[in-house]
Design a protein around this motif. Structure first.
Motif, PDB file in Angstrom:
ATOM      1  N   MET A   1      -8.128  35.469  -0.047  1.00  0.00           N
ATOM      2  CA  MET A   1      -7.246  35.201  -1.002  1.00  0.00           C
ATOM      3  C   MET A   1      -5.789  34.677  -0.125  1.00  0.00           C
ATOM      4  SD  MET A   1      -4.824  38.171  -3.567  1.00  0.00           S
ATOM      5  CE  MET A   1      -6.208  38.520  -4.097  1.00  0.00           C
ATOM      6  N   PRO A   2      -4.991  33.744  -0.526  1.00  0.00           N
ATOM      7  CA  PRO A   2      -3.987  33.279   0.082  1.00  0.00           C
ATOM      8  C   PRO A   2      -3.029  34.417   0.018  1.00  0.00           C
ATOM      9  CG  PRO A   2      -4.879  31.626  -1.404  1.00  0.00           C
ATOM     10  CD  PRO A   2      -5.592  32.956  -1.798  1.00  0.00           C
ATOM     11  N   TYR A   3      -2.191  34.320   1.050  1.00  0.00           N
ATOM     12  CA  TYR A   3      -1.056  35.108   1.225  1.00  0.00           C
ATOM     13  C   TYR A   3       0.290  34.100   1.443  1.00  0.00           C
ATOM     14  CZ  TYR A   3      -4.128  38.727   2.394  1.00  0.00           C
ATOM     15  OH  TYR A   3      -4.946  39.821   2.490  1.00  0.00           O
ATOM     16  N   TRP A   4       1.268  34.456   1.108  1.00  0.00           N
ATOM     17  CA  TRP A   4       2.880  33.668   1.102  1.00  0.00           C
ATOM     18  C   TRP A   4       4.000  34.563   1.657  1.00  0.00           C
ATOM     19  CZ3 TRP A   4       1.538  29.139  -0.696  1.00  0.00           C
ATOM     20  CH2 TRP A   4       0.035  28.899  -1.365  1.00  0.00           C
ATOM     21  N   LEU A   5       4.777  33.828   1.993  1.00  0.00           N
ATOM     22  CA  LEU A   5       6.191  34.254   2.443  1.00  0.00           C
ATOM     23  C   LEU A   5       7.123  33.590   1.666  1.00  0.00           C
ATOM     24  CD1 LEU A   5       7.667  35.313   5.801  1.00  0.00           C
ATOM     25  CD2 LEU A   5       8.767  33.768   4.238  1.00  0.00           C
ATOM     26  N   ARG A  39       3.281  26.048  -7.061  1.00  0.00           N
ATOM     27  CA  ARG A  39       2.222  25.663  -8.110  1.00  0.00           C
ATOM     28  C   ARG A  39       0.994  25.985  -7.546  1.00  0.00           C
ATOM     29  NH1 ARG A  39       4.636  19.790  -9.901  1.00  0.00           N
ATOM     30  NH2 ARG A  39       6.431  20.634 -10.988  1.00  0.00           N
ATOM     31  N   ASN A  40       0.606  26.424  -6.246  1.00  0.00           N
ATOM     32  CA  ASN A  40      -0.576  26.671  -5.857  1.00  0.00           C
ATOM     33  C   ASN A  40      -0.852  28.219  -5.788  1.00  0.00           C
ATOM     34  OD1 ASN A  40      -1.753  24.068  -5.016  1.00  0.00           O
ATOM     35  ND2 ASN A  40      -0.290  24.213  -3.065  1.00  0.00           N
ATOM     36  N   MET A  41       0.223  29.019  -6.160  1.00  0.00           N
ATOM     37  CA  MET A  41      -0.088  30.521  -6.152  1.00  0.00           C
ATOM     38  C   MET A  41      -0.886  30.826  -7.379  1.00  0.00           C
ATOM     39  SD  MET A  41       3.727  31.664  -5.193  1.00  0.00           S
ATOM     40  CE  MET A  41       4.366  31.497  -3.602  1.00  0.00           C
ATOM     41  N   ARG A  67       2.564  35.807 -12.707  1.00  0.00           N
ATOM     42  CA  ARG A  67       2.285  34.879 -13.687  1.00  0.00           C
ATOM     43  C   ARG A  67       2.586  33.521 -12.766  1.00  0.00           C
ATOM     44  NH1 ARG A  67       6.703  32.644 -18.252  1.00  0.00           N
ATOM     45  NH2 ARG A  67       5.477  30.932 -19.177  1.00  0.00           N
ATOM     46  N   THR A  68       1.379  32.602 -13.034  1.00  0.00           N
ATOM     47  CA  THR A  68       1.628  31.534 -12.338  1.00  0.00           C
ATOM     48  C   THR A  68       2.654  30.349 -12.520  1.00  0.00           C
ATOM     49  OG1 THR A  68      -0.206  30.490 -13.718  1.00  0.00           O
ATOM     50  CG2 THR A  68      -1.017  31.610 -11.821  1.00  0.00           C
ATOM     51  N   ALA A  69       2.818  29.283 -11.878  1.00  0.00           N
ATOM     52  CA  ALA A  69       3.920  28.531 -11.913  1.00  0.00           C
ATOM     53  C   ALA A  69       4.227  27.783 -13.518  1.00  0.00           C
ATOM     54  CB  ALA A  69       3.663  27.386 -11.244  1.00  0.00           C
ATOM     55  N   TYR A  70       5.353  28.005 -13.885  1.00  0.00           N
ATOM     56  CA  TYR A  70       5.740  27.396 -15.189  1.00  0.00           C
ATOM     57  C   TYR A  70       7.094  26.493 -15.088  1.00  0.00           C
ATOM     58  CZ  TYR A  70       8.327  31.595 -15.286  1.00  0.00           C
ATOM     59  OH  TYR A  70       9.253  32.514 -14.980  1.00  0.00           O
ATOM     60  N   LYS A  91      10.649  17.114 -19.385  1.00  0.00           N
ATOM     61  CA  LYS A  91      10.378  16.572 -17.885  1.00  0.00           C
ATOM     62  C   LYS A  91      11.072  17.152 -16.897  1.00  0.00           C
ATOM     63  CE  LYS A  91       9.463  12.420 -14.960  1.00  0.00           C
ATOM     64  NZ  LYS A  91       9.474  11.171 -14.849  1.00  0.00           N
ATOM     65  N   ASN A  92      10.659  18.335 -16.295  1.00  0.00           N
ATOM     66  CA  ASN A  92      11.140  19.503 -15.532  1.00  0.00           C
ATOM     67  C   ASN A  92      10.137  19.338 -14.259  1.00  0.00           C
ATOM     68  OD1 ASN A  92      12.376  21.758 -14.181  1.00  0.00           O
ATOM     69  ND2 ASN A  92      12.446  22.704 -15.663  1.00  0.00           N
ATOM     70  N   PRO A  93      10.851  18.718 -13.198  1.00  0.00           N
ATOM     71  CA  PRO A  93      10.159  18.713 -12.031  1.00  0.00           C
ATOM     72  C   PRO A  93       9.867  20.110 -11.093  1.00  0.00           C
ATOM     73  CG  PRO A  93      12.334  17.964 -11.670  1.00  0.00           C
ATOM     74  CD  PRO A  93      12.040  18.106 -13.135  1.00  0.00           C
ATOM     75  N   TRP A  94      10.771  21.135 -11.519  1.00  0.00           N
ATOM     76  CA  TRP A  94      10.682  22.399 -10.933  1.00  0.00           C
ATOM     77  C   TRP A  94       9.879  23.388 -11.514  1.00  0.00           C
ATOM     78  CZ3 TRP A  94      12.199  20.590  -6.466  1.00  0.00           C
ATOM     79  CH2 TRP A  94      13.188  19.681  -6.425  1.00  0.00           C
ATOM     80  N   SER A  95       9.580  24.424 -10.752  1.00  0.00           N
ATOM     81  CA  SER A  95       8.656  25.292 -11.257  1.00  0.00           C
ATOM     82  C   SER A  95       9.055  26.865 -10.685  1.00  0.00           C
ATOM     83  CB  SER A  95       7.247  25.450 -10.623  1.00  0.00           C
ATOM     84  OG  SER A  95       6.571  23.970 -11.017  1.00  0.00           O
TER      85      SER A  95
END
Length: 149
Positions: A1-5, A39-41, A67-70, A91-95
């Motif tokens: 499982m990936p981890y993040w900071l 977006r990869n989470m 909840r994944t990216a939206y 058209k929203n480029p941000w997540s």
């Protein structure tokens, strides 16, 4: 499982605030590489909650992606700090992602301490010029940080 900071200024969202709220939206990311990491989470992945731009920057605790990216609604708020005039409902480029509190560390793990750990030498946070607010953490790095709490 990936981890993040994931970095946040404590006056915007702190680990203590997330603990009180239990869940929150992680929004306002305005760097394309950091946005791509969002977006990869996937749900249930864990992240270190890093306090930045404050008197004591460092890792303050752990959170989980729920909840994944939206599309990030903060980009559409003309009165908000993360407004982007180029963004629209179509058209929203941000997540954004939704996160939940997992654990607060009794003491913040500061940069000096992180830099002193050889297993963290390649951690993106510690690389010169790295200013991303969202970044991956390798499993060995995750374990090395956990050993510091």
């Amino acid at each position: 499982m990936p981890y993040w900071l994931m970095k946040s200024e404590p006056d915007v969202l702190s680990a203590a605030t997330l603990q009180r709220l239990r869940q929150a939206r992680w929004d306002g990311v305005r760097n394309y590489q950091a946005r791509n990491f969002l977006r990869n989470m996937q749900a249930d992945e864990l992240f270190f909650f890093y306090h930045s731009s404050c008197p004591q920057p460092g890792i303050a605790g752990i959170g989980r992606i729920v909840r994944t990216a939206y599309p990030d609604p903060s980009a559409l708020d003309p009165h908000g700090p993360y407004f982007d005039a180029r963004a629209s409902a179509e058209k929203n480029p941000w997540s954004a992602v939704d996160v939940e509190f997992v654990e607060a560390f009794s003491d913040i793990i500061g940069l000096a301490r992180l830099r002193s750990i050889p297993e963290l030498a390649q951690l993106p946070l510690l690389q010169k010029g790295s200013r991303l607010s969202v970044m991956p953490v390798e499993a060995g790095e995750w374990a090395a940080v956990l050993a510091l709490r």
